[in-house]
Design a protein around this motif. Structure first.
Motif, short mmCIF file in Angstrom:
data_model
loop_
_atom_site.label_atom_id
_atom_site.label_comp_id
_atom_site.label_asym_id
_atom_site.label_seq_id
_atom_site.Cartn_x
_atom_site.Cartn_y
_atom_site.Cartn_z
N GLN A 136 0.81 -1.21 0.00
CA GLN A 136 0.00 0.00 0.00
C GLN A 136 0.85 1.26 0.00
N GLY A 137 2.08 1.15 0.51
CA GLY A 137 2.92 2.34 0.55
C GLY A 137 4.38 1.97 0.76
N LEU A 138 5.26 2.87 0.32
CA LEU A 138 6.70 2.68 0.47
C LEU A 138 7.31 3.94 1.10
N THR A 139 8.15 3.71 2.10
CA THR A 139 8.91 4.81 2.68
C THR A 139 10.36 4.35 2.80
N GLY A 140 11.20 5.22 3.27
CA GLY A 140 12.59 4.85 3.43
C GLY A 140 12.81 3.85 4.54
N GLU A 141 11.85 3.71 5.45
CA GLU A 141 12.02 2.82 6.58
C GLU A 141 11.10 1.59 6.52
N ALA A 142 10.02 1.62 5.72
CA ALA A 142 9.04 0.55 5.81
C ALA A 142 8.35 0.30 4.48
N VAL A 143 7.83 -0.92 4.39
CA VAL A 143 6.92 -1.30 3.31
C VAL A 143 5.57 -1.59 3.97
N VAL A 144 4.52 -0.90 3.52
CA VAL A 144 3.19 -1.04 4.13
C VAL A 144 2.38 -2.01 3.28
N VAL A 145 1.95 -3.12 3.90
CA VAL A 145 1.15 -4.14 3.22
C VAL A 145 -0.27 -4.08 3.79
N ARG A 146 -1.26 -4.10 2.91
CA ARG A 146 -2.66 -3.97 3.32
C ARG A 146 -3.36 -5.32 3.32
N LEU A 147 -4.08 -5.59 4.42
CA LEU A 147 -4.91 -6.78 4.59
C LEU A 147 -6.33 -6.33 4.89
N VAL A 148 -7.32 -6.89 4.17
CA VAL A 148 -8.72 -6.49 4.36
C VAL A 148 -9.56 -7.74 4.62
N ALA B 253 -19.18 -8.70 9.62
CA ALA B 253 -20.54 -8.30 9.96
C ALA B 253 -20.53 -6.83 10.39
N PRO B 254 -21.65 -6.13 10.23
CA PRO B 254 -21.68 -4.70 10.56
C PRO B 254 -21.34 -4.44 12.02
N GLY B 255 -20.47 -3.46 12.24
CA GLY B 255 -20.09 -3.07 13.58
C GLY B 255 -19.05 -3.95 14.24
N LYS B 256 -18.58 -4.98 13.54
CA LYS B 256 -17.63 -5.92 14.13
C LYS B 256 -16.22 -5.76 13.56
N GLN B 257 -16.00 -4.76 12.72
CA GLN B 257 -14.68 -4.61 12.10
C GLN B 257 -13.60 -4.30 13.14
N GLY B 258 -13.95 -3.58 14.20
CA GLY B 258 -12.98 -3.27 15.24
C GLY B 258 -12.51 -4.51 15.98
N ASP B 259 -13.47 -5.39 16.33
CA ASP B 259 -13.11 -6.63 17.02
C ASP B 259 -12.22 -7.51 16.14
N VAL B 260 -12.58 -7.62 14.86
CA VAL B 260 -11.79 -8.45 13.94
C VAL B 260 -10.39 -7.87 13.78
N ALA B 261 -10.29 -6.55 13.65
CA ALA B 261 -8.98 -5.92 13.47
C ALA B 261 -8.08 -6.15 14.69
N ARG B 262 -8.63 -6.03 15.89
CA ARG B 262 -7.82 -6.24 17.08
C ARG B 262 -7.34 -7.69 17.18
N GLU B 263 -8.25 -8.63 16.88
CA GLU B 263 -7.86 -10.04 16.94
C GLU B 263 -6.79 -10.35 15.88
N LEU B 264 -6.96 -9.75 14.68
CA LEU B 264 -5.98 -10.00 13.62
C LEU B 264 -4.60 -9.45 14.00
N ARG B 265 -4.55 -8.28 14.61
CA ARG B 265 -3.25 -7.71 15.00
C ARG B 265 -2.52 -8.63 15.97
N GLU B 266 -3.27 -9.19 16.93
CA GLU B 266 -2.63 -10.10 17.86
C GLU B 266 -2.09 -11.33 17.15
#
Length: 335
Positions: free
Chosen positions: A287-299, A303-316
């Protein structure tokens, strides 16, 4: 003059030959005619006509009939509005089909019922008030006109007062109109998570004038409907968890994408999350390139309203997977 009635014979109720015009004028009103046909008393009939009792009786009867008809029309209109608004709020789709097409986290039945009930109650109240004002106002003006009052000055004064009140209360009118259209269009309702600009949170109440939100910190926000210029609703149909993960510039992007895809697929296959993840997760790539990092996007579609819960679980899970695969997360540059 007509012949006298035979002795002992009862006078008919409507005796055309009795000529009430003699005592009630050339065009006798119905009350005077009825009084003559009932009494056949010239003096009493002349008294009713001379003191305008027939005129006022006729006007009173017209006013009573007008008000009775207005009350009947208002009741019929209220019943029709109630049925229509309830049907609009509940929708025309049968409940069985609505339940079949609803995801596990679209909202509880009680919450959806409360949302429909509030919407129907608010819309019904507004429409019933409008119907009552129109019907009863028309009836009252008709009654005043029947009494012989000149309504022109009254209407002119009401117009001037209405303009003055309109200028003074234009913000309130704006709020009411905005709230009415929000309810008609079902932009959001009780239980939705919305972003209205000044605040973001869960909708607790929607009225014609204000919307009440509670944000993630527990703060309650009261927002005037006329001040809401845009609404972002996170609770309609489906949502999407988007993770932009920065890794060191020297990492193999193909390996990173494989780790992310495997981790997300494991989450989607987990019975605890399978009902919340609606589609197969997707790694969109760099998704992006900088001098220090490569940003990779995962989508991940959720279900509606549950994107926050899924994102937190995925980060862990991604953190654990990266540690196991030896992938280094980029370190942000010092401030």
């Amino acid at each position: 003059m007509p012949d006298a009635a035979a002795p002992g014979a009862a006078a008919p109720l409507f005796d055309i030959d009795a000529r009430p015009e003699t005592y009630c004028g050339e065009q006798p009103m119905l009350p005077c005619r009825l009084f003559w046909n009932l009494t056949h008393s010239p003096d009493a009939t002349r008294f009713v006509h001379d003191y305008r009792l027939d005129l006022w009786t006729n006007r009173l009867a017209v006013i009573v009939i007008t008000l009775v008809i207005a009350l009947i029309l208002r009741r019929v209109a209220h019943r029709a509005i109630t049925r229509i608004t309830v049907r609009m709020a509940e929708g025309t789709k049968p409940e069985r089909l609505r339940e079949r097409g609803r995801t596990a986290h679209d909202g509880s039945t009680a919450l959806l019922t409360e949302r429909r009930r509030q919407r129907a109650q608010t819309l019904g109240s507004v429409l019933r008030s409008i119907a009552s004002i129109v019907i009863m106002g028309t009836a009252v003006f008709s009654a005043l006109g029947e009494l012989g009052l000149n309504l022109t000055p009254v209407l002119a004064s009401a117009s001037v007062i209405g303009v003055a009140v309109g200028f003074g209360a234009q913000n309130i009118v704006k709020d009411f109109l905005a709230g009415l259209f929000m309810l008609l269009e079902d932009q959001f309702g009780v239980g939705d998570v919305v972003d209205v600009g000044p605040a973001k949170g869960t909708v607790e109440a929607v009225t014609l004038r204000v919307t009440r939100l509670r944000d993630v910190n527990g703060v309650v926000w009261y927002i005037r409907n006329g001040e809401i210029l845009r609404v972002g609703n996170e609770s309609q149909n489906w949502a999407r968890a988007v993770l932009d993960i920065p890794v060191d510039y020297g990492e193999d992007t193909a390996k990173v994408k494989e780790v992310l895809k495997t981790t997300a697929d494991e989450l989607a296959a987990d019975p605890a999350w399978s009902d919340i993840v609606l589609e197969e997760p997707s790694v969109w790539g760099v998704q992006g390139l900088t001098g220090e990092a490569v940003v990779v996007r995962l989508v991940v579609k959720t279900a509606p309203g549950k994107q926050g819960d899924v994102a937190r679980e995925l980060r862990e899970r991604v953190k654990v997977a990266f540690d196991a695969a030896g992938v280094t997360v980029a370190t942000p540059p010092p401030a």
